[in-house]
Design a protein around this motif. Structure first.
Motif, PDB file in Angstrom:
ATOM      1  N   ARG A   1     -21.063  15.700  -1.455  1.00 26.25           N
ATOM      2  CA  ARG A   1     -20.861  15.218  -0.169  1.00 26.25           C
ATOM      3  C   ARG A   1     -21.793  14.078   0.387  1.00 26.25           C
ATOM      4  NH1 ARG A   1     -21.676  20.722   1.164  1.00 26.25           N
ATOM      5  NH2 ARG A   1     -23.425  20.421   1.863  1.00 26.25           N
ATOM      6  N   GLU A   2     -23.055  14.014  -0.470  1.00 30.59           N
ATOM      7  CA  GLU A   2     -23.602  12.850   0.772  1.00 30.59           C
ATOM      8  C   GLU A   2     -23.313  11.591   0.139  1.00 30.59           C
ATOM      9  OE1 GLU A   2     -26.251  13.025   2.912  1.00 30.59           O
ATOM     10  OE2 GLU A   2     -24.891  15.519   3.806  1.00 30.59           O
TER      11      GLU A   2
ATOM     12  N   GLU B   1     -19.964  11.111  -0.599  1.00 32.10           N
ATOM     13  CA  GLU B   1     -18.333  10.525   0.027  1.00 32.10           C
ATOM     14  C   GLU B   1     -18.874   9.973   1.197  1.00 32.10           C
ATOM     15  OE1 GLU B   1     -16.474  14.251  -0.118  1.00 32.10           O
ATOM     16  OE2 GLU B   1     -16.053  14.283  -2.526  1.00 32.10           O
ATOM     17  N   LYS B   2     -20.646  10.639   1.961  1.00 35.20           N
ATOM     18  CA  LYS B   2     -20.297  10.625   3.714  1.00 35.20           C
ATOM     19  C   LYS B   2     -21.017   9.166   4.010  1.00 35.20           C
ATOM     20  CE  LYS B   2     -21.582  15.020   5.327  1.00 35.20           C
ATOM     21  NZ  LYS B   2     -22.773  15.303   5.674  1.00 35.20           N
ATOM     22  N   LYS B   3     -21.756   9.007   3.045  1.00 33.61           N
ATOM     23  CA  LYS B   3     -21.864   7.057   2.453  1.00 33.61           C
ATOM     24  C   LYS B   3     -21.356   6.291   2.434  1.00 33.61           C
ATOM     25  CE  LYS B   3     -26.471   8.430   3.851  1.00 33.61           C
ATOM     26  NZ  LYS B   3     -26.769   8.307   4.909  1.00 33.61           N
ATOM     27  N   LYS B   4     -20.674   6.560   1.712  1.00 31.17           N
ATOM     28  CA  LYS B   4     -18.965   5.871   1.114  1.00 31.17           C
ATOM     29  C   LYS B   4     -17.829   5.266   2.178  1.00 31.17           C
ATOM     30  CE  LYS B   4     -19.084   6.581  -4.222  1.00 31.17           C
ATOM     31  NZ  LYS B   4     -18.280   6.653  -4.743  1.00 31.17           N
ATOM     32  N   LYS B   5     -18.174   6.334   3.253  1.00 31.60           N
ATOM     33  CA  LYS B   5     -16.906   6.234   4.523  1.00 31.60           C
ATOM     34  C   LYS B   5     -17.819   5.345   5.424  1.00 31.60           C
ATOM     35  CE  LYS B   5     -14.416  10.420   3.255  1.00 31.60           C
ATOM     36  NZ  LYS B   5     -13.848  11.751   4.143  1.00 31.60           N
ATOM     37  N   ALA B   6     -18.677   5.664   5.679  1.00 28.21           N
ATOM     38  CA  ALA B   6     -20.031   5.171   5.983  1.00 28.21           C
ATOM     39  C   ALA B   6     -20.168   3.486   6.303  1.00 28.21           C
ATOM     40  CB  ALA B   6     -20.697   5.441   6.351  1.00 28.21           C
TER      41      ALA B   6
ATOM     42  N   LYS C   1     -16.939   1.211   6.624  1.00 30.46           N
ATOM     43  CA  LYS C   1     -17.133   1.337   8.307  1.00 30.46           C
ATOM     44  C   LYS C   1     -17.971   0.050   8.554  1.00 30.46           C
ATOM     45  CE  LYS C   1     -17.399   3.633  13.068  1.00 30.46           C
ATOM     46  NZ  LYS C   1     -17.819   4.595  13.466  1.00 30.46           N
TER      47      LYS C   1
END
Length: 167
Positions: free
Chosen positions: A52-53, A55-60, A63
């Motif tokens: 989960r972390e 995936e969050k970091k890749k999206k960030a 951006k």
């Protein structure tokens, strides 16, 4: 995987030292129980789910890369790449530990089969004894070696060579 995070050791030390008595086995067991509960909480709320972390970091990161194209500042991109690398390392360790756990629990399921085949092959390939040149049965390892050596010396030597020029 937890040992790579220094906070894990701190939690164990704080929880372990929080009890004042060391005199009974029960106190050790209760410390171990409390330590396990705190580590479960820490894993869920602080350490986090690696996937989960990630995936969050890749999206960030996506951006931040878009923003870096507009304003030219890429320090946030570098920070996120570093964090992603750390998470990827954790994920690799997690898979490695999972593979070790599976192997330890299941082992090599074919061990008995392969062991029996190897034993059978060993027995089949063993030389128990030989007949020597005078047709006597020889079964001691040193004399078997001598018989084999004499046989191959005689096989690869000649007593009367002819036409050596052609050789």
């Amino acid at each position: 995987m937890w040992l790579s995070d220094s906070r894990c050791g701190e939690i164990v030390e704080v929880v372990w030292n929080s009890c004042a008595t060391w005199d009974t086995v029960g106190s050790i067991i209760s410390r171990e129980d409390r330590c396990g509960k705190y580590l479960e909480w820490w894993n869920k709320n602080v350490f986090g789910n690696v996937k989960r972390e990630l995936e969050k970091k890749k999206k960030a990161l996506l951006k931040a890369e878009r923003e870096a194209l507009h304003n030219g500042l890429n320090f946030q991109v570098r920070e996120l790449q570093l964090e992603i690398n750390i998470l990827l390392d954790r994920e690799a360790r997690m898979w490695n530990q999972g593979a070790c756990i599976l192997w330890l629990s299941n082992g090599d399921n074919n061990t008995i089969y392969f062991h029996s085949k190897a034993t059978h092959r060993f027995r089949k390939n063993s030389i128990i004894g030989l007949f020597d040149a005078s047709n006597r049965w020889v079964d001691q390892s040193k004399t078997i070696a001598t018989v084999l050596e004499d046989f191959y010396k005689q096989l690869f030597s000649t007593s009367c060579p002819s036409s050596m020029a052609s050789v």
